[in-house]
Enzyme design. Structure first.
Site, PDB file in Angstrom:
ATOM      1  N   GLY A 103      -4.775  -2.483   4.090  1.00  7.76           N
ATOM      2  CA  GLY A 103      -4.601  -2.588   2.639  1.00  7.76           C
ATOM      3  C   GLY A 103      -4.203  -1.232   2.108  1.00  7.76           C
ATOM      4  N   VAL A 108      -8.663  -2.517   7.991  1.00  4.02           N
ATOM      5  CA  VAL A 108      -9.758  -3.452   8.225  1.00  4.02           C
ATOM      6  C   VAL A 108      -9.851  -3.650   9.739  1.00  4.02           C
ATOM      7  CG1 VAL A 108     -10.639  -5.775   7.800  1.00  4.02           C
ATOM      8  CG2 VAL A 108      -9.333  -4.602   6.022  1.00  4.02           C
ATOM      9  N   ASP A 241      -6.161  -9.487  -8.853  1.00  2.00           N
ATOM     10  CA  ASP A 241      -5.191  -9.308  -7.771  1.00  2.00           C
ATOM     11  C   ASP A 241      -5.162 -10.544  -6.871  1.00  2.00           C
ATOM     12  OD1 ASP A 241      -3.148  -7.954  -6.558  1.00  2.00           O
ATOM     13  OD2 ASP A 241      -4.419  -6.629  -5.370  1.00  2.00           O
TER      14      ASP A 241
END
Ligand SMILES: Nc1ncnc2c1ncn2[C@@H]1O[C@H](COP(=O)(O)OP(=O)(O)OP(=O)(O)O)[C@@H](O)[C@H]1O
Length: 437
Positions: A103, A108, A241
């Site tokens: 991101g 992640v 978002d």
């Protein structure tokens, strides 16, 4: 982080000396804490009694949706210990494996929890990246000015945003919202570690795409997103978002909404927003204006939803901003879906279809034959004490920085020691597919 340290070591003798002092000081601390073993041995793991369990309300709902086990309480770890044993990094009870996504604030990683023999998704949020992204002035921390990274971030307010995300996530408990399990933080370290339930199939889809969902699948996922959003609004949270990459697909085939980096907690009935946070391709026209106008968070999110729904079936970003919507010949979409999209695309926020109305729209309910649960049937207020929100993250000193620097020096490499080279062949979740662990 590694490149930054490498640059500083190569180019800045002052900083090099400062770092050496820091390492020496930390070594003393390391020896105090683990006098016989030294820093490289696997640190004593925290037992549950070392951790504070936060209160979480439990809720479940049925009405057409599978009931589920209520979420476990979020664990706030008071100490983060990193070891670089075996072929990858271990953080407390978690072994960090391959990267499963990226991101704007960090990567992640797949994380194996030795305590419960389960896999999780660990989000490593780089505080430095946050700073860079927002053009925070580059200043070197000095010993006299107390200008530590942590202090700079604190004063910039950016860290508050991350902590806000954590406080919000910790309050949530819904089938269609991703579950935050644990937060590990260490002021001496660049990364904040957020442990989430692993949503194994990753983003529901990538857009633009050549293979849009069938209308049936689009409806199924869209209904999940509606319930997740309704739950968030019930908890007074505007996500801001919503987009396919933040809609993850669980093993149960249901959508879970992720990534609360850009969100607002509001009081009263709605959030009055004025800044245009989020991903432009999905944002409502009123959020993109240069004028200093306030707009409804609840209404603007419907535009995200519409863009997402649109994205499920076809991708025409940009066209509707200047011209009336024209649907392409292919893929063929039903009149009901066209009607819903047009009503959600209303440029005037005041006349745009609302979320309760969307829940009752004939396309969503199959002409009233497949109704969604009422708000009160799937939403329960989550109560957390002020103290729990304030303590969303524990800031404690640890040995991670010294281990990181020493690991780099030992390997004569400034490559990211968080990488596990032997396991890099794992899939990236930037492309949809099934994760095998
Ligand atoms: N809980 C999770 N389980 C499985 N994969 C995840 C999980 N959380 C995130 N991911 C993967 O990591 C990717 C990056 O997630 P992240 O929330 O950091 O950023 P993003 O929302 O995609 O982008 P940005 O932060 O720029 O909006 C996701 O697209 C997904 O592939």
């Amino acid at each position: 982080m590694s490149a930054d340290i490498a640059n500083r070591l190569d180019l800045d003798p002052d900083y090099n000396a400062e770092l050496a002092d820091m390492v020496a000081a930390m070594n003393v601390a390391a020896n105090r804490l683990t006098p016989s073993n030294g820093y490289r041995t696997t640190p004593r793991r925290l037992s549950l009694s070392d951790r504070k369990l936060s209160l979480q309300e439990r809720s479940s709902y049925q009405n057409g949706i599978n009931p589920r086990i209520a979420r476990r309480p979020t664990i706030e770890s008071k100490r983060v210990s990193i070891s670089d044993g075996d072929d990858c990094v271990q953080l407390n009870q978690y072994k960090l494996k391959n990267e499963i996504g990226k991101g704007s604030y960090g990567v992640v990683k797949l994380a194996y929890n030795e305590d419960d023999d389960q896999y999780y998704a660990m989000k490593l949020v780089s505080k430095k990246k946050l700073m860079k992204q927002y053009g925070f002035p580059r200043r070197r921390p000095s010993r006299d000015s107390n200008g530590s990274l942590e202090n700079l971030l604190k004063h910039s307010g950016l860290l508050d945003r991350v902590y806000q995300e954590i406080a919000i996530l910790k309050k949530l408990d819904h089938l269609n919202v991703v579950h935050l399990v644990e937060v590990l933080d260490d002021p001496a370290e660049d990364n904040l570690h957020m442990v989430f339930e692993l949503v194994p199939k990753g983003p529901v889809m990538e857009i633009p795409t050549d293979s849009p969902l069938t209308e049936e699948m689009g409806r199924f996922y869209f209904r999940d997103v509606l319930l997740g959003i309704e739950y968030l609004h019930y908890q007074k949270i505007i996500h801001r978002d919503i987009k396919p990459s933040n809609l993850l697909l669980g093993d149960d085939g249901h959508i879970k909404i992720a990534d609360f980096g850009v969100s607002n907690v509001f009081e009263g009935n709605d959030a009055l927003l004025s800044d245009s946070a989020g991903t432009p391709a999905f944002m409502a026209p009123e959020t993109l204006t240069d004028q200093d106008l306030r707009f409804s968070g609840k209404t603007s999110i419907l535009y995200y939803l519409q863009s997402t729904l649109f994205g499920f079936r076809l991708w025409m970003y940009g066209q509707w901003e200047t011209a009336p919507v024209e649907f392409p010949d292919m893929p063929v979409i039903s009149d009901g879906l066209k009607d819903l999209i047009i009503r959600m695309l209303d440029k005037v926020p005041g006349t745009r279809i609302t979320l309760p109305e969307i829940k009752l729209h004939p396309w969503v309910t199959l002409d009233g034959t497949d109704l969604l649960p009422l708000e009160e049937e799937h939403c329960t207020v989550v109560e957390v004490t002020e103290e729990e929100v304030q303590n969303s993250v524990k800031l404690v000193p640890s040995l991670s920085a010294v281990i990181l620097v020493k690991s780099m020096l030992r390997k004569r490499s400034f490559s990211n020691p968080f990488e596990c080279p032997s396991r890099r062949q794992g899939r990236s979740m930037s492309a949809p597919g099934v994760l095998t662990v």
